[in-house]
Design an enzyme around this catalytic site. Structure first.
Site, PDB file in Angstrom:
ATOM      1  N   SER A 122      84.867  41.534  11.906  1.00 44.53           N
ATOM      2  CA  SER A 122      85.267  40.919  12.377  1.00 44.53           C
ATOM      3  C   SER A 122      85.500  40.410  14.335  1.00 44.53           C
ATOM      4  O   SER A 122      86.498  40.120  14.700  1.00 44.53           O
ATOM      5  CB  SER A 122      86.324  40.703  11.769  1.00 44.53           C
ATOM      6  OG  SER A 122      86.520  38.538  11.689  1.00 44.53           O
ATOM      7  N   LYS A 170      81.179  33.389  12.374  1.00 43.77           N
ATOM      8  CA  LYS A 170      80.718  34.562  12.967  1.00 43.77           C
ATOM      9  C   LYS A 170      79.645  34.466  11.741  1.00 43.77           C
ATOM     10  O   LYS A 170      78.363  34.675  12.407  1.00 43.77           O
ATOM     11  CB  LYS A 170      81.666  35.593  12.509  1.00 43.77           C
ATOM     12  CG  LYS A 170      82.080  35.974  13.738  1.00 43.77           C
ATOM     13  CD  LYS A 170      83.315  36.887  13.215  1.00 43.77           C
ATOM     14  CE  LYS A 170      84.345  36.927  13.920  1.00 43.77           C
ATOM     15  NZ  LYS A 170      85.675  37.011  14.115  1.00 43.77           N
ATOM     16  N   SER A 226      87.348  33.133  10.946  1.00 46.32           N
ATOM     17  CA  SER A 226      85.633  33.841  11.124  1.00 46.32           C
ATOM     18  C   SER A 226      85.079  34.028  10.735  1.00 46.32           C
ATOM     19  O   SER A 226      83.742  35.202  11.089  1.00 46.32           O
ATOM     20  CB  SER A 226      86.411  35.263  11.267  1.00 46.32           C
ATOM     21  OG  SER A 226      87.566  35.677  12.237  1.00 46.32           O
TER      22      SER A 226
END
Length: 316
Positions: A184, A7, A4
């Site tokens: 997240s 992101k 993640s």
């Protein structure tokens, strides 16, 4: 494998491309060639909620089915069936490298241009199992709110031109980015990646989104050599990024040359304080609580962290 931390790239591209107050509109139109049929037209908002007015939702500022239903009732149209138009997005609804078991695990849902509570079966539960039909779920929720048999909900297109009966707007981009980064949230990341794609004139698909995100970063002078992405969230096991690219993104936000990216630092969770770092760096000999701001990335056998910290000498 970035997990993640990917992101961070999606958020950066969004800040470089979109207005911080940008919203997404979900509409209901009349199919006047088929009297009684109304069409729920997805505009890319995945967190439309069926929660009653005044009831908290998982996503702050989420648009509500109840508002759409009230506007339809005021329009004077008496619906007998609901169609859901998903044409705003193209391509597969699941990315390469995603594990279908992640739907039951609550990590992801099929990405469609309108979704009910990001696909959560239990809308306010963090790790709720996700639906395989989030767009049809939204259509069924609208049908129920209007007293229409939910069995009469189908997927299909919109008439052109079409008379608008109702519309609602999502929360502004900056709030959606904060929710994406703090929790997240994979579904929000995928939808925001498609917003970047739309401005770039690319297809609103997995491929269109990652191409638009990487292209926007390259245009800002960030080295993306070797980057190979299958999604905008980092959930895919096929994603690959170099530490150089992640560092370049964080340096751009922390340095003096890209003030428009400074909000990225505020979107990063704080160790011991917020988001996915709220319960980390609190035990033992760690001194990072309150000082470290970073995006986490966690997959099986993968742990990643990308952000900024101030050392004892005061250097960032």
């Amino acid at each position: 494998l970035p997990a993640s931390t990917n992101k961070v790239l999606t958020a950066t591209a969004a800040l470089l491309t979109l207005d911080r107050d940008a919203t997404l509109t979900t509409r209901v139109v009349a199919d006047e060639q088929n009297p009684g049929v109304i069409v729920l037209v997805g505009g890319g908002d995945p967190v439309l909620s069926a929660a009653p007015p005044g009831t908290p939702t998982w996503y702050a500022g989420a648009a509500r089915i109840s508002d759409l239903a009230e506007q339809v009732r005021r329009s004077g149209v008496t619906p007998t069936a609901v169609r859901v138009d998903l044409s705003a997005f193209s391509g597969p609804t699941m990315a390469p490298g995603w594990d279908p078991l992640d739907l039951d695990g609550g990590d992801i849902a099929p990405i469609e241009s309108v979704m009910l509570d990001a696909g959560r079966i239990q809308p306010t539960t963090v790790e709720s199992r996700r639906s395989t039909t989030p767009a049809l779920d939204a259509g069924r929720a609208l049908a129920v709110a209007l007293g229409v048999d939910p069995a009469k909900v189908t997927a299909g297109g919109s008439p052109a031109p079409a008379r608008e009966l109702a519309s609602v707007r999502s929360a502004p981009l900056i709030l959606r980015l904060r929710q994406m980064m703090y929790a997240s949230d994979n579904v929000l990341a995928e939808s925001i990646g498609r917003e970047v794609a739309a401005v770039a004139g690319a297809p609103r698909s997995f491929t269109g989104a990652v191409d638009a995100v990487l292209g926007r970063l390259r245009g800002a002078g960030i080295d993306t050599t070797g980057a190979s992405l299958a999604d905008s969230s980092g959930l895919s096991l096929d994603d690959r990024l170099s530490a150089r690219t992640l560092d370049g993104v964080v340096q751009a936000a922390a340095g003096p040359d890209r003030p428009e990216l400074r909000p990225l630092l505020d979107l990063l969770p704080i160790a011991g304080g917020s988001g996915t770092l709220s319960d980390r760096f609190l035990d033992g000999d760690f001194d990072a609580a309150g000082w470290l701001r970073a995006k986490t990335g966690s997959l099986t056998a993968t742990n990643a962290l990308a952000g900024v910290v101030t050392d004892r000498e005061g250097r960032v």
